[in-house]
Design a protein around this motif. Sequence first.
Motif, PDB file in Angstrom:
ATOM      1  N   ALA A 280       0.864  -1.184   0.000  1.00 33.04           N
ATOM      2  CA  ALA A 280       0.000   0.000   0.000  1.00 33.04           C
ATOM      3  C   ALA A 280       0.897   1.229   0.000  1.00 33.04           C
ATOM      4  O   ALA A 280       1.571   1.514   0.990  1.00 33.04           O
ATOM      5  N   VAL A 281       0.925   1.942  -1.119  1.00 29.97           N
ATOM      6  CA  VAL A 281       1.831   3.081  -1.285  1.00 29.97           C
ATOM      7  C   VAL A 281       1.023   4.362  -1.105  1.00 29.97           C
ATOM      8  O   VAL A 281      -0.019   4.537  -1.750  1.00 29.97           O
ATOM      9  N   GLU A 282       1.493   5.251  -0.245  1.00 28.51           N
ATOM     10  CA  GLU A 282       0.726   6.471   0.044  1.00 28.51           C
ATOM     11  C   GLU A 282       1.695   7.619   0.293  1.00 28.51           C
ATOM     12  O   GLU A 282       2.698   7.463   0.966  1.00 28.51           O
ATOM     13  N   ILE A 283       1.356   8.764  -0.275  1.00 29.28           N
ATOM     14  CA  ILE A 283       2.234   9.937  -0.144  1.00 29.28           C
ATOM     15  C   ILE A 283       1.907  10.750   1.114  1.00 29.28           C
ATOM     16  O   ILE A 283       2.778  11.418   1.668  1.00 29.28           O
ATOM     17  N   SER A 284       0.652  10.701   1.564  1.00 29.64           N
ATOM     18  CA  SER A 284       0.246  11.536   2.705  1.00 29.64           C
ATOM     19  C   SER A 284       0.564  10.837   4.019  1.00 29.64           C
ATOM     20  O   SER A 284       0.079   9.727   4.275  1.00 29.64           O
ATOM     21  N   PRO A 285       1.337  11.514   4.898  1.00 24.61           N
ATOM     22  CA  PRO A 285       1.646  10.883   6.192  1.00 24.61           C
ATOM     23  C   PRO A 285       0.399  10.673   7.040  1.00 24.61           C
ATOM     24  O   PRO A 285       0.324   9.731   7.825  1.00 24.61           O
ATOM     25  N   VAL A 286      -0.597  11.527   6.865  1.00 21.08           N
ATOM     26  CA  VAL A 286      -1.820  11.410   7.678  1.00 21.08           C
ATOM     27  C   VAL A 286      -2.592  10.159   7.249  1.00 21.08           C
ATOM     28  O   VAL A 286      -3.057   9.368   8.079  1.00 21.08           O
ATOM     29  N   MET A 287      -2.710   9.953   5.930  1.00 23.87           N
ATOM     30  CA  MET A 287      -3.360   8.748   5.423  1.00 23.87           C
ATOM     31  C   MET A 287      -2.568   7.506   5.851  1.00 23.87           C
ATOM     32  O   MET A 287      -3.146   6.499   6.266  1.00 23.87           O
ATOM     33  N   ARG A 288      -1.241   7.608   5.753  1.00 26.17           N
ATOM     34  CA  ARG A 288      -0.398   6.446   6.097  1.00 26.17           C
ATOM     35  C   ARG A 288      -0.581   6.027   7.551  1.00 26.17           C
ATOM     36  O   ARG A 288      -0.608   4.846   7.869  1.00 26.17           O
ATOM     37  N   ASP A 289      -0.746   7.012   8.451  1.00 23.76           N
ATOM     38  CA  ASP A 289      -0.934   6.679   9.867  1.00 23.76           C
ATOM     39  C   ASP A 289      -2.207   5.852  10.052  1.00 23.76           C
ATOM     40  O   ASP A 289      -2.214   4.866  10.772  1.00 23.76           O
ATOM     41  N   VAL A 290      -3.285   6.271   9.368  1.00 24.85           N
ATOM     42  CA  VAL A 290      -4.558   5.536   9.489  1.00 24.85           C
ATOM     43  C   VAL A 290      -4.378   4.125   8.931  1.00 24.85           C
ATOM     44  O   VAL A 290      -4.802   3.131   9.535  1.00 24.85           O
ATOM     45  N   LEU A 291      -3.717   4.062   7.775  1.00 23.22           N
ATOM     46  CA  LEU A 291      -3.489   2.769   7.111  1.00 23.22           C
ATOM     47  C   LEU A 291      -2.682   1.827   8.002  1.00 23.22           C
ATOM     48  O   LEU A 291      -3.032   0.656   8.185  1.00 23.22           O
ATOM     49  N   ARG A 292      -1.613   2.358   8.595  1.00 20.81           N
ATOM     50  CA  ARG A 292      -0.736   1.529   9.448  1.00 20.81           C
ATOM     51  C   ARG A 292      -1.489   1.026  10.664  1.00 20.81           C
ATOM     52  O   ARG A 292      -1.376  -0.132  11.048  1.00 20.81           O
ATOM     53  N   GLU A 293      -2.294   1.934  11.263  1.00 24.57           N
ATOM     54  CA  GLU A 293      -3.078   1.552  12.440  1.00 24.57           C
ATOM     55  C   GLU A 293      -4.029   0.408  12.082  1.00 24.57           C
ATOM     56  O   GLU A 293      -4.154  -0.568  12.808  1.00 24.57           O
ATOM     57  N   ARG A 294      -4.656   0.544  10.921  1.00 21.23           N
ATOM     58  CA  ARG A 294      -5.610  -0.481  10.479  1.00 21.23           C
ATOM     59  C   ARG A 294      -4.882  -1.804  10.194  1.00 21.23           C
ATOM     60  O   ARG A 294      -5.349  -2.865  10.588  1.00 21.23           O
ATOM     61  N   ALA A 295      -3.713  -1.693   9.548  1.00 22.65           N
ATOM     62  CA  ALA A 295      -2.949  -2.903   9.216  1.00 22.65           C
ATOM     63  C   ALA A 295      -2.543  -3.621  10.500  1.00 22.65           C
ATOM     64  O   ALA A 295      -2.635  -4.845  10.598  1.00 22.65           O
ATOM     65  N   THR A 296      -2.124  -2.848  11.509  1.00 23.04           N
ATOM     66  CA  THR A 296      -1.714  -3.457  12.783  1.00 23.04           C
ATOM     67  C   THR A 296      -2.918  -4.106  13.462  1.00 23.04           C
ATOM     68  O   THR A 296      -2.846  -5.240  13.934  1.00 23.04           O
ATOM     69  N   ALA A 297      -4.047  -3.369  13.475  1.00 26.37           N
ATOM     70  CA  ALA A 297      -5.248  -3.898  14.137  1.00 26.37           C
ATOM     71  C   ALA A 297      -5.706  -5.191  13.474  1.00 26.37           C
ATOM     72  O   ALA A 297      -6.158  -6.115  14.141  1.00 26.37           O
ATOM     73  N   GLU A 298      -5.586  -5.261  12.150  1.00 24.20           N
ATOM     74  CA  GLU A 298      -6.072  -6.439  11.417  1.00 24.20           C
ATOM     75  C   GLU A 298      -5.050  -7.575  11.454  1.00 24.20           C
ATOM     76  O   GLU A 298      -5.380  -8.712  11.127  1.00 24.20           O
ATOM     77  N   GLY A 299      -3.783  -7.241  11.784  1.00 27.10           N
ATOM     78  CA  GLY A 299      -2.747  -8.278  11.849  1.00 27.10           C
ATOM     79  C   GLY A 299      -2.584  -9.029  10.542  1.00 27.10           C
ATOM     80  O   GLY A 299      -2.631 -10.256  10.523  1.00 27.10           O
TER      81      GLY A 299
END
Length: 227
Positions: free
Chosen positions: A71-90
Amino acid sequence: MPDELAHAGPEHLDPDFVGGFDRKQGRPDPGADITLLRSRGLSAESVVVDLGAGTGQFAVPAARHFGRVVAVEISPVMRDVLRERATAEGLPALECVRGGFLTYEHSGAPADAVFTRHALHQLPDFWKVLALRRIAGMLRPGGVLRLHDLLYDFAPEQAESVLDDWLAKAPEDPATAYTREELAEHIRTEHSTFRWLFEPMLTAAGFEIADSSFRASVFASYTCVKR
Ligand SMILES: C[S@@+](CC[C@H](N)C(=O)[O-])C[C@H]1O[C@@H](n2cnc3c(N)ncnc32)[C@H](O)[C@@H]1O
């Protein structure tokens, strides 16, 4: 080179906007795109790159079906949400990467598919072509580009009436959709292009168009195969 972060759309860097993004987008069902990619031979071993992945509306569910999803994203704000979701979903198959259409460097096995939704219009046409060329470079021969974007499927003389109609039908609640003012801003400041200019761009970048569909003369979906 353009500064991709500066062209990312200021709203995508705004924590309040990003916080309400999924509701505003209407959480489109990723199932049809996953099924389409599977029908083109992708499997649990396949590599998929999602460019401009946002909050992961496609990348997160895709990581349950494919072997590696970047998942490639330029916005750090979007990336934070994405990372949080990825961690939560494992999801071990999901990688979140900082980058953009013009800067992401793919490594490892070539991608079997590249997915991108409502992001390429952030780039002007010249850079769009170079981005498409870079996407072709990430894919194996026969690999698939599944692209959704806002593109204009009408002749120049129809522009005023089609766009007026689009604006007139815009919903009013900014929490659940893009309003008339937001669509007008898109037309004024972003780089949606005509369909009859975009399709030669795909061809010049090394793709064959396998199928395309348009909704309301503005919302485009393409399946393309790297030659
Ligand atoms: C309208 S959102 C769509 C997000 C996601 N693809 C979806 O459909 O939910 C556009 C996304 O593209 C990202 N973006 C803008 N310019 C980009 C670029 N040059 N490279 C990669 N991502 C970009 C924005 O930060 C934003 O997250």
